[in-house]
Design a protein around this motif. Structure first.
Motif: not given
Length: 80
Positions: A28, A69, A73-74, A76-77
């Motif tokens: 990430n 999570f 996509r931006h 993700m973590i």
């Protein structure tokens, strides 16, 4: 990996659980982090795999940091 030892495999691997609780490597923001899953969409940082010393000063990647999570996509973590 090959282990040369006179000990039995049961003695070497005693206490190791196989399954979901093993750390998994994820990537990430161009960083590879080993994460131990603690629940659905949640995990805990086990260790950071990086060659950049500045990454180790970032509190988002400290061992023990709780992560959530997401599906985008931006996000993700995200640290908890």
């Amino acid at each position: 990996m090959i282990i040369y030892t006179p000990l039995a495999a049961e003695d070497i691997f005693a206490g190791i659980e196989l399954g979901e609780h093993l750390p998994r490597s994820i990537v990430n923001l161009d960083r590879t982090v080993e994460v131990e899953w603690t629940g659905q969409n949640r995990g805990r940082v086990v260790r950071l795999l990086s060659t950049d010393p500045r990454d180790f000063l970032d509190p988002r990647w400290l061992p023990g940091t709780e992560l959530v999570f997401g599906f985008c996509r931006h996000d993700m973590i995200e640290p908890v």
